[in-house]
Motif scaffolding. Structure first.
Motif, mmCIF file in Angstrom:
data_model
loop_
_atom_site.group_PDB
_atom_site.id
_atom_site.type_symbol
_atom_site.label_atom_id
_atom_site.label_comp_id
_atom_site.label_asym_id
_atom_site.label_seq_id
_atom_site.Cartn_x
_atom_site.Cartn_y
_atom_site.Cartn_z
ATOM 1 N N HIS A 170 1.087 42.988 28.811
ATOM 2 C CA HIS A 170 1.968 43.598 27.802
ATOM 3 C C HIS A 170 1.910 45.119 27.891
ATOM 4 C CE1 HIS A 170 4.193 43.288 23.897
ATOM 5 N NE2 HIS A 170 3.867 44.571 23.901
ATOM 6 N N ASP B 96 5.073 47.431 28.907
ATOM 7 C CA ASP B 96 5.511 48.451 27.950
ATOM 8 C C ASP B 96 5.353 49.850 28.548
ATOM 9 O OD1 ASP B 96 6.210 46.546 26.126
ATOM 10 O OD2 ASP B 96 4.788 47.149 24.569
ATOM 11 N N ASP C 276 2.457 42.690 20.459
ATOM 12 C CA ASP C 276 3.591 42.742 19.533
ATOM 13 C C ASP C 276 3.412 41.782 18.359
ATOM 14 O OD1 ASP C 276 4.843 44.732 20.904
ATOM 15 O OD2 ASP C 276 6.454 43.493 21.721
ATOM 16 N N HIS D 93 -1.296 49.198 20.802
ATOM 17 C CA HIS D 93 -0.657 49.477 22.084
ATOM 18 C C HIS D 93 -1.304 50.562 22.946
ATOM 19 C CE1 HIS D 93 2.685 46.936 20.713
ATOM 20 N NE2 HIS D 93 3.240 47.058 21.905
ATOM 21 N N HIS E 100 8.242 39.953 28.388
ATOM 22 C CA HIS E 100 6.938 39.398 28.002
ATOM 23 C C HIS E 100 6.973 37.862 28.004
ATOM 24 C CE1 HIS E 100 5.629 43.393 27.063
ATOM 25 N NE2 HIS E 100 6.460 43.540 26.055
HETATM 26 ZN ZN LIG Z 1 4.930 46.043 22.766
#
Ligand SMILES: [Zn+2]
Length: 233
Positions: A103, A107, A32, A67, A5
């Motif tokens: 992100h 992920d 995050d 997320h 990231h």
């Molecule tokens: Zn994450």
């Protein structure tokens, strides 16, 4: 994913030179940055489960607000809109939007299928790169090296702090990443929650780097001819 990231943040300075690295780093870290806040607030949860995948000892079974696919899209639009409202820098806003959404994409590649499509969705996705420790580190370290190199080549330090701030962050992240990859699992969920808040420190740190560096000049334009710009008398 962790240092991958940061790679996105470093790389995006070239795409949006007028945006501070503080913002450009906050964007790909944003989900995050939210996560520990949502854990503390009790609207998301996590379990410590050594062996959940080869790379992480965390069971990420409940993080739909930070997320999921749908909320990631929403966060990227919200953060980009706030950035645009504050700066009117359209190109920067696009880069910020892409950064926040990156992100989810990264992920998605690394996590096992635990990322819901939307809060309450019965379907969760993830390609599971974390099942391979070597694969994870190869991808992430490569991304990190490329991202840092792009940033270091696009900018130069205007004083000693400009070099120190950048390279101290790089060393810190490498050590932190190695600790994550080879160290013991976190001792408690509280350590994850409150330790996770330290991620916010990277935003002012990146801003501090940016303050002490400048874009390298583009190849010099032809020198202005004498007399150009003078008005006729
Ligand atoms: Zn994450």
């Amino acid at each position: 994913m962790f240092i991958g990231h940061f790679a996105v943040g470093f790389a995006s300075k070239r795409a949006a030179p007028r945006a501070s690295l503080g913002v450009l780093m906050a964007a790909p870290l944003f989900l995050d940055l939210l996560w520990p806040i949502f854990l503390i607030a009790g609207i998301e949860s996590v379990r410590i489960d050594p062996g959940n995948t080869a790379f992480t000892p965390l069971d990420l079974h409940d993080y739909p607000w930070s997320h999921s696919l749908a909320t990631s899209v929403a966060w990227s639009l919200i953060v980009a809109a706030l950035f645009w409202a504050a700066t009117r820098y359209g190109r920067g806003a696009v880069v910020v939007a892409v950064g926040v959404f990156s992100h989810f994409v990264l992920d998605f590649v690394t996590h096992r299928p635990d990322m819901p499509l939307y809060p309450g969705s019965p379907t969760s996705v993830g390609l599971g790169l974390w099942n391979s420790r070597e694969g994870t580190m190869a991808v992430e370290v490569t991304m990190f090296v490329v991202g840092v190199a792009m940033y270091a080549r696009a900018t130069r330090a205007i004083n000693k702090r400009g070099a120190f701030a950048l390279w101290s962050l790089v060393v810190f992240l490498v050590l932190f990443y190695a600790g994550n990859a080879f160290g013991p699992p976190p001792p408690s969920v509280d350590v994850i929650k409150y330790g996770g808040l330290t991620g916010w420190l990277f935003v002012p740190w990146a801003w501090w780097i940016d303050r002490n560096r400048e874009m390298r000049a583009a190849p010099a334009a032809a020198p202005a001819r004498t007399g150009e710009g003078m008005t006729a008398s």
